[in-house]
Design a protein around this motif. Structure first.
Motif, mmCIF file in Angstrom:
data_model
loop_
_atom_site.group_PDB
_atom_site.id
_atom_site.type_symbol
_atom_site.label_atom_id
_atom_site.label_comp_id
_atom_site.label_asym_id
_atom_site.label_seq_id
_atom_site.Cartn_x
_atom_site.Cartn_y
_atom_site.Cartn_z
ATOM 1 N N UNK A 1 0.833 -1.204 -0.091
ATOM 2 C CA UNK A 1 -0.103 0.032 0.002
ATOM 3 C C UNK A 1 0.691 1.161 0.022
ATOM 4 N N UNK A 2 0.349 2.072 -0.823
ATOM 5 C CA UNK A 2 1.402 3.448 -1.024
ATOM 6 C C UNK A 2 0.243 4.502 -1.213
ATOM 7 N N UNK A 3 -0.202 5.035 0.126
ATOM 8 C CA UNK A 3 -1.423 5.912 0.001
ATOM 9 C C UNK A 3 -0.457 7.414 -0.683
ATOM 10 N N UNK A 4 -1.346 8.014 -1.514
ATOM 11 C CA UNK A 4 -0.724 9.081 -2.078
ATOM 12 C C UNK A 4 -2.034 10.149 -2.599
ATOM 13 N N UNK A 5 -1.489 11.369 -2.184
ATOM 14 C CA UNK A 5 -2.576 12.512 -2.648
ATOM 15 C C UNK A 5 -2.081 13.075 -3.899
ATOM 16 N N UNK A 6 -1.296 12.522 -4.649
ATOM 17 C CA UNK A 6 -0.538 13.159 -5.841
ATOM 18 C C UNK A 6 -1.193 12.532 -7.384
ATOM 19 N N UNK A 7 -2.260 12.048 -7.205
ATOM 20 C CA UNK A 7 -2.434 11.354 -8.371
ATOM 21 C C UNK A 7 -2.884 12.209 -9.590
ATOM 22 N N UNK A 8 -3.795 13.474 -9.181
ATOM 23 C CA UNK A 8 -3.875 14.272 -10.144
ATOM 24 C C UNK A 8 -2.975 15.313 -10.760
ATOM 25 N N UNK A 9 -1.728 15.286 -9.893
ATOM 26 C CA UNK A 9 -0.717 16.135 -10.256
ATOM 27 C C UNK A 9 0.040 15.549 -11.526
ATOM 28 N N UNK A 10 0.304 16.608 -12.553
ATOM 29 C CA UNK A 10 0.957 16.442 -14.039
ATOM 30 C C UNK A 10 2.341 16.658 -13.830
ATOM 31 N N UNK A 11 3.102 15.728 -14.289
ATOM 32 C CA UNK A 11 4.518 16.138 -14.025
ATOM 33 C C UNK A 11 5.237 15.463 -15.508
ATOM 34 N N UNK A 12 6.194 16.492 -15.977
ATOM 35 C CA UNK A 12 6.889 16.003 -17.285
ATOM 36 C C UNK A 12 8.121 15.264 -16.878
ATOM 37 N N UNK A 13 8.451 14.157 -17.297
ATOM 38 C CA UNK A 13 9.553 13.518 -16.858
ATOM 39 C C UNK A 13 10.596 13.358 -18.196
ATOM 40 N N UNK A 14 11.957 13.281 -17.751
ATOM 41 C CA UNK A 14 12.944 13.444 -18.810
ATOM 42 C C UNK A 14 13.654 11.942 -18.707
#
Length: 90
Positions: free
Chosen positions: A1-14
């Motif tokens: 289990x990895x609770x997270x509140x960041x699911x709607x956050x958008x991130x550009x990865x390189x």
């Protein structure tokens, strides 16, 4: 289990290959400016550039879905509301 509140956050990865390629292009432009400076080769020395992958950035929710799917559900990311964490951080 990895609770997270960041699911709607958008991130550009390189990806590392993109960063390496960007460094090579930067070096090429610096060498071009030394050999033939002019308006066709603007000076890029000391400037900052953003390096990202092609395409639209993904959300952490997309990444969580991929990880859950690829592990057959062994890894899960239950959603937490962000407000309590933001109040705790202030």
């Amino acid at each position: 289990m990895n609770p997270s509140w960041a699911a709607p956050m958008i991130q550009s990865f390189t990806y590392v290959e993109n960063a390496s390629y960007a460094h090579l292009l930067y070096e090429q432009r610096l060498l071009e400016n030394q050999s033939s400076p002019g308006p066709s080769h603007p000076d890029v020395g000391g400037k900052a550039f953003a390096i990202t992958d092609r395409g639209n950035p993904i959300s952490y929710g997309d990444l969580y879905l991929a990880l859950s799917t690829l592990t057959g559900g062994k890894v899960q990311f239950p959603s937490l509301p962000p407000a309590p964490l933001l109040f705790l951080a202030t």
